[in-house]
Design an enzyme around this catalytic site. Structure first.
Site, PDB file in Angstrom:
ATOM      1  CB  THR A  41      74.156  62.093  51.965  1.00 47.60           C
ATOM      2  OG1 THR A  41      73.203  63.030  51.454  1.00 47.60           O
ATOM      3  CG2 THR A  41      75.266  61.930  50.966  1.00 47.60           C
ATOM      4  CB  ILE A  48      84.510  54.659  46.058  1.00 46.19           C
ATOM      5  CG1 ILE A  48      83.611  53.800  45.176  1.00 46.19           C
ATOM      6  CG2 ILE A  48      85.927  54.715  45.508  1.00 46.19           C
ATOM      7  CD1 ILE A  48      83.344  54.419  43.843  1.00 46.19           C
ATOM      8  CG  HIS A  50      87.446  58.604  45.612  1.00 52.02           C
ATOM      9  ND1 HIS A  50      87.114  58.153  44.357  1.00 52.02           N
ATOM     10  CD2 HIS A  50      86.278  58.998  46.193  1.00 52.02           C
ATOM     11  CE1 HIS A  50      85.802  58.282  44.172  1.00 52.02           C
ATOM     12  NE2 HIS A  50      85.268  58.791  45.277  1.00 52.02           N
TER      13      HIS A  50
END
Lengths: 484, 421
Positions: A41, A48, A50
């Site tokens: 994954t 990003i 966050h």
């Protein structure tokens, strides 16, 4: 060999845990089923970091998103992966959406997220002229950033190994047997590993790993996200990551200026049943391009150079599970999806704390070396440095990948740093990531893998397993590809 | 193979040529012909000759050399001229950057990083192949999806096969040639799938590479899904309607281990984009004048950098002109400026050069949008010529004499290909 800790799963979370544990005098092993770390994954993560205002108050996600966010500068400084804080804009296209922005502003401020501001439409377009005139306001968050997620995995594990962690790739765990006197036998096809503690960071497969040890009954449902990479020509169209107003299901479809400047758009969010399915679809492409054009009209399907899909490991309840299990010594790290990458360094610290609470003796490793060697990125050097390096080693003077302007020496360095496959080279150096998608460099990189590793061309793979690239001329049966 | 070693890399040349394929080699000869003394021909590969080395099939040279040659034979003849012409050839060297003042930054496996000033520059970097991402075929991302040119490299240069059961998407010439080549190597070529209602390669290649080997060509059909978690295991193909939308009710599956793409070439202009040239949105190459000069002074472009050719012979001819112009520029001679702009009209995709001058004869290269029989090509009302047929895959070349152009008094001359009668 008896290990203190076995980490199962070498995605960004597993690698961050390995690196955090390498600060202590422990015998730690990381078991990864793929041929390199980060190949699940993490490789197809949006990259990003966050901003910190996203996860809901009272959730582990909310807490660790912000805690993780603040750890990235130090990590970046020590580990030399691509990272910068480019900021994000969450854009509102209607007055109702503006109230959602205010909610996130409030949520972030309460948590201490710095620099949050709501901008009106004019300010938005002044700062990001490519955005639609229909945007009425945006929540600007300068704390957001972007990283190259695969580079993060490589750097973390390189540093962990430098400090004594053992990495075992191509080691799928088949069974886990809790032992009577404590500890576990971990069965893989090649060897039996004994560990006192297990950290389960197996991502999509963390439910299966937990079940093997009788350490929890979870169900991971893969939620697929397709992403589309755009030509470098669009570099700079937007400089911040652009989010639409989120829905409860997803943070929406974004425009992401990746660390290297290439724009990426996506992801979609749809549940699937198969944890190995990573197909892209015409419908996904249509959805993504239509969605981003609403707020960034200059993006066209013609600009697409590559597409891929990744799977989020979602669980019931939708929050992270980071906790000891009913099986003494088995720690779960389950359901780590967005903002899992942002939170990863904080998750690792939490795992350190949990292991200590669970009775693992943590003695600081006074020879801990927090840095990895600086990687040469030839294209970014000054002319003087380029001249000097190419004079020292002619392989710096030889082009390896033309689109991304990577020298042959950088590719060789990547192989010496652990790359064993074309994808391993690509995600370490960017060779093959540009607009010709390896048309120019893939056979060169294959030859370098072949000569540096002493393997035949037919044994070079895209990403391990049966991903062979070429076969011998002499006739063989059809299903026989590369000779491993 | 012959590779000339530069005696000594100078810091200034009259003409520097980026790319030593057929375009670059012809340009070098053109520059020499017009009096340029110091000429440097640069190539990133270890040998000059470009893509010709891997094109081991015949069909080259009928126009340029008046005899049929293989790619390597064609390359060797050009290279011999270059060597006899005393041109410095620097291989294993990549032109990394160029400035508007025509200073080139070279990245060389033998010379390191060097700056070289050029009186004139010829851009002759050729083309690259379109990839899967450019057309966005859905499905998994297994190994075994590759472009036809890369497959050709594996087979002809490295003695390796790209797979054992191959499906080809697109009917470009390289794909057709590779269909035959792989069949001769014992690889099963299961079919060529072309989204257009007509083949995209030369007719002779459709006949000699597919028909002669019983390889099916499925027109108006495309790949809609690629399967395989590790290596390709199969594809789904479907016929398309006039808007190229697949009809999934008539889709079928093909088991294969390789998907080879022959879906077109793109002019290679990474280097050209380092200086502020104007580009033609259709060719995607730099806009060139009738001397093959780009919009930057003293920077010329030719071959597949300017537009995609189907015959190397035309590349050589066009590049000889570019080289001559570069040689003249470097020695201070300037021909009269162009005064007529060519505008593609009905059934014309593009014209190269984009402008011409009414004081001399020109060869104009163009492509059409759709096949047409019994047609006429019209340059405004000053010139027309009957053509038995036109076909998108075959470049149309027109010799245009000055006397016709002199009859034209506007500045934009429209070019149409229309049905006769």
């Amino acid at each position: 060999m008896r290990y203190d800790v076995a980490i199962i799963g070498g995605g960004v979370v597993g690698c961050a845990i390995a690196r955090a544990l390498s600060r202590f005098r422990l015998r730690t092993i990381l078991l990864e089923k793929e041929c390199e770390v980060g190949f699940g994954t993490s490789k197809s993560n949006s990259g990003i970091i966050h901003a910190g205002h996203n996860g809901a108050t009272g959730t582990l996600k909310g807490e660790l998103e912000w805690a993780g966010n603040r750890l990235w500068d130090k990590l970046h400084d020590e580990l030399d992966f691509g990272f910068h804080r480019n900021g994000e804009l969450m854009v509102a296209m209607s007055p109702e959406q503006v109230s959602r922005l205010e909610h996130f502003l409030e949520q972030g401020r309460k948590r201490g997220v710095t620099g949050l501001e709501i901008w009106d439409g004019d300010r938005v377009r002044r700062e990001e002229p490519a955005l639609s005139t229909e945007i009425v306001a945006a929540l600007a968050a300068p704390t957001a950033g972007v990283v190259n997620p695969y580079e993060v995995c490589f750097s973390l594990i390189e540093n962990a190994c430098l400090n004594g962690v053992e990495l075992a790739v191509g080691m799928p765990v088949r069974a886990i047997r809790p032992m009577a006197g404590g500890g576990f036998d971990i069965v893989t096809p090649e060897r039996l590993v004994h560990a006192r503690y297990i950290v389960n960071s197996a991502g999509l497969f963390s439910d299966e790993i937990a079940r093997m040890a009788g350490a929890g009954d979870y169900t991971i449902r893969p939620r697929k996200g397709e992403e589309y990479l755009l030509d470098k020509r669009l570099k700079g169209l937007v400089t911040r990551t652009i989010f639409p107003c989120p829905t409860p299901q997803s943070k929406g479809i974004l425009v992401i200026p990746t660390y290297d400047g290439t724009l990426m758009i996506g992801p979609t969010a749809g549940f699937i049943d198969d944890k190995n399915e990573r197909s892209t679809t015409a419908a996904g492409a249509e959805e993504i391009f239509a969605a981003v054009r609403r707020f960034c009209p200059g993006i066209s399907e013609r600009d697409c150079i590559a597409e891929f899909a990744g799977l989020r490991a979602t669980i019931e309840g939708d929050d992270f599970v980071i906790a000891p299990s009913k099986q003494k010594g088995f720690i779960n790290c389950v359901g780590i999806q967005s903002p899992g990458l942002t939170a990863a360094p904080a998750i690792a610290e939490r795992i350190v704390a949990i292991l200590r609470d669970e009775g693992l003796e943590m003695i600081e490793n006074d020879r801990f070396q927090p840095r990895v060697g600086k990687r040469v990125r030839f294209a970014t050097l000054s002319l003087e440095d380029q001249v000097r390096l190419a004079a020292e080693d002619h392989r710096f003077g030889r082009i390896g990948c033309r689109c991304e302007q990577i020298s042959e020496r950088e590719i060789i360095d990547a192989i010496h740093a652990g790359a064993r496959t074309l994808d391993g080279i690509k995600f370490r150096t960017r060779a093959g990531m540009g607009r010709c998608q390896g048309g120019f460099c893939s056979w060169r990189s294959m030859q370098l893998l072949s000569s540096e590793l002493g393997i035949p061309m037919t044994a070079v793979t895209k990403r391990g397993g049966n991903t062979w690239i070429v076969c011998e001329r002499k006739a063989k049966s059809a299903n026989e590809g590369g000779d491993a | 193979m012959i590779t000339a070693e530069p005696r000594h890399l100078e810091s200034r040349y009259d003409v520097v040529i980026a790319g030593a394929g057929p375009a670059g080699m012809a340009a070098a000869m053109g520059a020499r012909e017009r009096g340029a003394e110091k000429i440097l021909l640069i190539d990133r590969e270890r040998e000059a000759g470009g893509i010709l080395w891997q094109c081991i099939h015949h069909g080259f040279g009928l126009i340029h050399f008046g005899t049929e040659l293989t790619g390597p034979e064609y390359a060797q003849r050009c290279l011999q001229q270059v060597i006899d012409g005393g041109i410095d050839v620097l291989t294993d060297t990549y032109v990394y950057d160029i400035s508007p003042e025509r200073t080139l930054k070279l990245m060389s496996g033998t010379q390191g990083i060097k700056l070289v000033d050029a009186g004139a520059v010829v851009l002759a970097m050729g083309a690259r192949e379109r990839t899967r991402g450019a057309i966005r075929i859905g499905g998994e991302r297994p190994s075994g999806v590759l472009t036809a040119g890369l497959a050709q490299k594996f087979v002809n240069m490295m003695g390796l096969l790209p797979g054992r059961r191959v499906v080809i998407l697109g009917s470009g010439d390289i794909g057709l040639i590779m269909a035959r080549r792989l069949t001769l190597e014992g690889v099963e070529v299961l079919g060529v799938f072309e989204i257009m209602p007509h083949a995209n390669g030369l007719n002779r290649n459709v006949v000699q590479c597919l028909h002669d080997f019983d390889i099916p060509l499925h027109l108006s059909t495309t790949i809609v899904d690629i399967r395989g978690r590790e290596r390709v295991t199969g594809v789904t193909v479907a016929p398309v309607d006039e808007a190229f939308k697949p009809d999934m009710s008539r889709a079928w599956d093909v088991d294969c281990d390789t998907v080879m793409l022959s879906i077109g070439l793109i002019p290679e202009n990474e280097l050209s984009r380092r200086i502020n040239l104007r580009f033609d949105p259709v060719t995607t190459g730099p806009i060139v004048s009738s001397t093959m000069e780009t919009t930057a002074n003293g920077v010329f472009a030719c071959g597949n950098v300017a537009h995609i050719h189907d015959l190397v012979d035309f590349v050589s001819r066009e590049s000889l002109l570019a080289g001559r112009s570069a040689g003249e520029f470097a020695t201070g001679k300037r021909p009269p400026a162009d005064n007529i702009r060519l505008m593609p009209g009905d059934n014309v995709t593009y014209c190269v050069p984009q402008t011409v001058s009414s004081d001399r004869e020109h060869t104009i290269y163009m492509r059409v949008k759709k096949p047409m029989e019994e047609c006429t090509i019209k340059f405004g009302d000053i010139y027309s010529k009957k053509l038995p047929y036109v076909f998108p895959a075959e470049m149309v070349t027109i010799k245009m004499q000055a006397k016709f152009l002199q009859k034209f008094h506007g500045d934009t001359l429209r070019v149409d290909v229309v049905k006769r009668g």
